[in-house]
Structure formats: C-alpha cells, structure tokens
Design a protein around this motif. Structure first.
Motif, short mmCIF file in Angstrom:
data_model
loop_
_atom_site.label_atom_id
_atom_site.label_comp_id
_atom_site.label_asym_id
_atom_site.label_seq_id
_atom_site.Cartn_x
_atom_site.Cartn_y
_atom_site.Cartn_z
N CYS A 441 0.81 -1.22 0.00
CA CYS A 441 0.00 0.00 0.00
C CYS A 441 0.84 1.26 0.00
N MET A 442 2.15 1.14 0.02
CA MET A 442 3.04 2.29 0.16
C MET A 442 3.82 2.51 -1.13
N GLU A 443 3.87 3.76 -1.55
CA GLU A 443 4.61 4.10 -2.77
C GLU A 443 6.04 4.50 -2.41
N GLY A 444 6.97 4.23 -3.33
CA GLY A 444 8.35 4.65 -3.14
C GLY A 444 9.16 3.67 -2.32
N ASP A 445 10.37 4.09 -2.02
CA ASP A 445 11.32 3.26 -1.28
C ASP A 445 10.89 3.15 0.18
N PRO A 446 10.77 1.93 0.73
CA PRO A 446 10.33 1.78 2.13
C PRO A 446 11.24 2.49 3.13
N ILE A 447 12.55 2.40 2.91
CA ILE A 447 13.48 3.06 3.83
C ILE A 447 13.28 4.57 3.79
N HIS A 448 13.10 5.11 2.59
CA HIS A 448 12.90 6.56 2.46
C HIS A 448 11.64 6.99 3.19
N ASN A 449 10.57 6.21 3.05
CA ASN A 449 9.32 6.53 3.75
C ASN A 449 9.48 6.42 5.26
N LEU A 450 10.23 5.41 5.70
CA LEU A 450 10.46 5.25 7.14
C LEU A 450 11.23 6.43 7.71
N VAL A 451 12.29 6.83 7.02
CA VAL A 451 13.09 7.97 7.47
C VAL A 451 12.21 9.22 7.58
N LYS A 452 11.36 9.40 6.60
CA LYS A 452 10.47 10.57 6.60
C LYS A 452 9.51 10.54 7.79
N GLU A 453 8.88 9.38 8.03
CA GLU A 453 7.89 9.28 9.10
C GLU A 453 8.53 9.42 10.49
N VAL A 454 9.67 8.76 10.69
CA VAL A 454 10.34 8.84 11.99
C VAL A 454 10.85 10.27 12.23
N SER A 455 11.37 10.90 11.20
CA SER A 455 11.85 12.28 11.33
C SER A 455 10.72 13.21 11.72
N LEU A 456 9.54 13.01 11.12
CA LEU A 456 8.37 13.82 11.48
C LEU A 456 7.97 13.58 12.93
N GLY A 457 8.03 12.31 13.36
CA GLY A 457 7.66 11.99 14.74
C GLY A 457 8.60 12.60 15.76
N LEU A 458 9.91 12.60 15.45
CA LEU A 458 10.90 13.14 16.38
C LEU A 458 11.05 14.65 16.28
N GLY A 459 10.59 15.21 15.17
CA GLY A 459 10.74 16.65 14.98
C GLY A 459 12.14 17.06 14.57
N ARG A 460 12.88 16.11 14.01
CA ARG A 460 14.25 16.39 13.55
C ARG A 460 14.63 15.32 12.52
N VAL A 461 15.69 15.57 11.80
CA VAL A 461 16.14 14.61 10.79
C VAL A 461 16.69 13.37 11.49
N TRP A 462 16.25 12.21 11.01
CA TRP A 462 16.68 10.94 11.60
C TRP A 462 17.05 9.96 10.49
N HIS A 463 18.05 9.12 10.76
CA HIS A 463 18.43 8.06 9.84
C HIS A 463 18.81 6.82 10.64
N PRO A 464 18.53 5.63 10.12
CA PRO A 464 19.02 4.42 10.80
C PRO A 464 20.52 4.33 10.71
N SER A 465 21.12 3.60 11.64
CA SER A 465 22.58 3.45 11.64
C SER A 465 22.97 2.40 10.60
N LEU A 466 23.82 2.80 9.66
CA LEU A 466 24.21 1.91 8.57
C LEU A 466 25.32 0.95 8.98
N ASP A 467 26.05 1.29 10.00
CA ASP A 467 27.18 0.47 10.45
C ASP A 467 26.89 -0.05 11.85
#
Length: 490
Positions: A441-467
């Motif tokens: 049901c979701m358009e686009g890259d799942p990771i990109h959408n997750l980053v967007k939603e979590v960033s909105l929830g925290l009120g700041r830019v967020w990214h998962p740890s790649l390492d």
C-alpha cells in the motif's frame, strides 16, 4: 603572538609568560614554547597543567608511546590534579583471529587453559605492565591529585587467560612487576590527601581486595566517587572499608558484590546520601559469583528512604531472563539499563516488567545482541513490547537497539509517542524489517518513507545506523565511559 619574538620575548618576566600561557590551548602552548629557552622553562609551570588526559596503546609504535608517556608523567605526575588515562596493550584492540575490524570482545569467562605465550602476547603484556608502572611511579607521592580515572583495555589478554598467574612466569619479571604495581598503587592511596574521584576499571594487576584499606584518612573524608572494577572474581570493595567513606555520593561495582550488608551500610542515615549507583552484571561469572546474598527488595526500600535522589545504572552482559527477573526489584530506582548479549535473548515478558516497574525513572535503554539471528520480540503479541516501553516510560530520552527485529511501523509509533523528548534514537538498519502487507500500500522506497515518518515523529532529521559496529561498542569500555557521564551528572 607578537610578543613571541626576538629580544622582547626573552625580556618578559616569567610570571607574565605563564599568564600568557594560561590563555592558550595546549597546542598553542607547545608552539609558543619553541620561541626560546625561557619560554620553554615556563611551559611546565604546574598551574598550567592541572589536568592530563591520555590514551595509550592499541596501535602505533609501543616504544614511542611509552617514551611519550614517560616524559609526560615525569613532567606532570608529581603535581597534576586530574589524571585520565586509558591503557591498551599492543594489538590489544584486535578481535578474534586477529581481525582488526572486530573491536568487540566476548564476556570474560576466565582462563580455561594455559596457552603457550607467543612473542606478540609477551610484548603486549610487558608493555602494558611497564606503562602502568611508569604511571604509578610518577604519581605515588602526588598529594594534590583530586581525580584519578583509569581504564585498562586488557580484555583480549584476559579473554585468552594471558594475565593468569600461571602465565606470568613466562614473562621476564612479570609476577614481580604485578607486585610492584600493587605496592605503588597502595602507596599512592596512603599519600593522597584530597582525593575526590577514584575510578580504576579493568586495570589488571592493579587493584586488590586490600588496596582500599591503604586510603589515607584525609581522602576518606573527601572521596565522593569510587569505582573499582576488574575481571577478577573476588570483591574489591569490602563493607568495613566502604564504611570509612562516609561522604561517598557515587559508587560503581560488580552487582554480585552489592550484598545485603553493604546495601544496609549505604542506607545508614549517618552517611551522605548516595546519588548514583552503577552496577555491572556479567552472566559468565555468575557460577562463581552467584546472586545469593545480594540486596533484597527490603534493602532497596531502606536505601531509597535515605537516598531519595538515588538513581541506578545497570549493564547486564549475557544474563539469562531468569537472572534479570531476580535483580530487577520493584523499588530499585533504575534510570539507565543496558542489556547486552551474544547468545541469550531478552524476552517480551522481561521488557514488559521493565516498562511497568520503571515507567517513572527509566531514561536510557540499550538493547543489543551481537548475533546474526534477529529474534522478533513482538511475535504472538497484539502490542509490541518496545512500543509499550516507549509509551509507559515517559522520561525516556535514549533508546538504542540492535540484534532484534524492529518492525518499521513500530519504529514510527515509538517516534510519535516520545517525539522530540527522545533525544537519541539509534537503530541499526539491519535490525529494521517491513511488513509486506504495508509495503504493497506504500509508494516509493520503504526506507525513504520510514526515514520521513520517523523524522516527522521526532521533529528532527533521523536516519538508521548503517554500520552496526557504531552501535555495538566494547561493553567494558562503554560501561567505564557511561559511569563517568552518569556520575558527573549528579
């Protein structure tokens, strides 16, 4: 630095040169000292060097580092007021199979054998012992030292059983050097007069159960923080010796050493109330150091009645859920909890207990597992236990996760529940999974959408740890560093 040139610089009185130095950074002090011999003489004026922070070993030339350490300790050891030192043996940072990329060691399980020491390990042990000797030979008569913070990154040596007494005979004067180190440390404690902070973490061959008895009477009155931790199995802090430290405000020790008797002593109304208590529980040592006799629920209640501002930090390494349920008493004022393992799995029931008992106190929660298998804590549950923890623990500011499956929609829920009050949310990317039904049901890259939603929830830019190596630190070093941050925040 217009004054630093020619005859003008040489004509300045020493007091003025020292005054100029006091405004400069350490690097600029060294640069300015190259002007002339007079400026070099003023460089080592005691008032300019009240604090010394050093990290030695683990890489580079051991001989060069040892020479630098000897020079600095000779210059400053007798008068420095604060000394922070991290010592690592040569190649001590190497992980299993000598892999430099592996910085994380398995919990200490004791020496199961006595391997023949290679020349590389002999050099590592000799260098480590010589460096520790250098430090304590220089500070043993320092009566001005107020804060001593030492960490020995000797996990590899201990893991291999290389610092066991049965192996020291293979090293030139190894056993004698250990005795010298212990004597110098006790001599330093007896000569101290205004020690306020004493932290010796995993400095193998340094602390013994009788070391604290040598602490001078003046320092027993001034000492406010005490942390004595080692890989050895015997307790380093006895109840009678702790009784002398009536003004202690912060304490770090092995959980198994927090006996009912010791807890009762800390609960005495005649003492300064305790503000910070840090406890390290290593499941690998529980067979030899069981939890029988440790603080009970009634002991914790009595301690909290006297120390109303007490907050506790616990790191549990490779501890079974049954043991966790034994130590997590309801009255324990838990503020920080770090659950770290290689094979054991924290259950949803344990997380449920944590979120219910410490909903008013828990601010830091780290859930780490270094294993290729990523168990799902929310399986067969309507509510994810991590989401419930974020909902109930209203003071949560730090959440770090790796090694367990974290569903993307639950991660979004956590960010929305805590919002900007969740100052640190660290989740390794390999721990994150996506519900296939939602992805349809979701358009686009799942990771990109997750980053967007979590960033909105925290009120700041967020990214998962790649390492994941940035999430998984060496446990004992992490504990040492966190105890310092936790205790200085009193």
């Amino acid at each position: 630095m217009a004054l630093c040139g020619g005859v003008g610089a040489m004509a300045l009185p020493g007091e003025l040169i020292v005054h100029i130095f006091s405004f400069l950074s350490d690097r600029d002090k060294l640069r300015a000292s190259s002007v002339c011999s007079r400026w070099r003489e003023c460089l080592f004026y005691p008032a300019l060097w009240t604090e010394l922070k050093l990290r030695i070993g683990g890489s580079g030339s051991s001989s060069d580092e040892s020479l630098k350490l000897e020079f600095l300790m000779r210059k400053f050891g007798s008068f420095v007021r604060e000394l922070q030192l991290e010592l690592a043996p040569v190649e001590g940072c190497l992980g299993p199979n000598n892999d430099p990329s592996s910085t994380r060691m398995e919990p200490f399980r004791g020496a199961e054998s006595s391997p023949q020491l290679s020349e590389r390990w002999k050099d590592a042990i000799v260098t480590y012992l010589d460096q520790v000797l250098c430090v304590f030979a220089s500070i043993r008569n320092n009566r001005n030292l107020q804060r001593l913070r030492l960490y020995g990154d000797t996990c590899v040596l201990q893991q291999e059983g290389l610092l066991d007494s049965s192996n020291l005979h293979q090293i030139g004067r190894g056993d004698k050097k250990i005795n010298e180190i212990q004597q110098l440390f006790m001599e330093f404690l007896s000569n101290s007069r205004q020690l306020r902070w004493l932290s010796c973490s995993f400095m193998l061959g340094l602390v013994t159960p009788s070391s604290l008895a040598c602490l001078s009477n003046p320092s027993t009155e001034t000492l406010q923080h005490l942390s004595l931790l080692d890989h050895q199995l015997g307790p380093l802090i006895s109840t009678p010796e702790l009784g002398r430290l009536s003004n202690l405000r912060s304490l770090a020790l092995d959980f198994s050493d927090l006996t009912s008797e010791l807890c009762g002593l800390l609960a005495s109304p005649r003492r300064t109330p305790l503000h910070r208590l840090s406890l390290l529980l290593n499941g690998a040592a529980l067979e030899i150091k069981p939890l029988e006799g440790t603080a009970t629920e009634d002991d914790w209640k009595a301690l909290v009645r006297v120390s109303t501002n007490l907050r506790v930090y616990i790191m549990a390494l490779e501890v079974d859920n049954s043991e966790l349920l034994r130590i997590l008493k309801p009255s324990l004022p838990l503020e920080r909890l770090h659950l770290d393992s290689y094979s054991t799995v924290v259950t949803d029931a344990t997380l449920e207990l944590i979120s219910l008992q410490y909903n008013k106190t828990l601010t830091h929660f780290l859930l780490l597992r270094d294993d290729p298998d990523f168990p799902d804590l929310s399986i067969n549950r309507n509510e994810d236990p991590l989401v419930l923890l974020a909902w109930r623990c209203t003071k949560l500011t730090v959440l770090v996760m790796h090694g367990y499956t974290v569903w993307s929609h639950n991660l979004v829920a956590i960010s929305r529940l805590r919002g900007s009050s969740l100052e640190l949310l660290t989740v390794s990317e390999e721990s994150i999974d996506f519900d296939p039904d939602q992805s349809v049901c979701m358009e686009g890259d799942p990771i990109h959408n997750l980053v967007k939603e979590v960033s909105l929830g925290l009120g700041r830019v967020w990214h998962p740890s790649l390492d994941s190596n940035l999430v998984l630190s060496e446990p004992t070093q992490h504990f040492h560093q966190e105890v310092h941050a936790f205790s200085t925040g009193m």
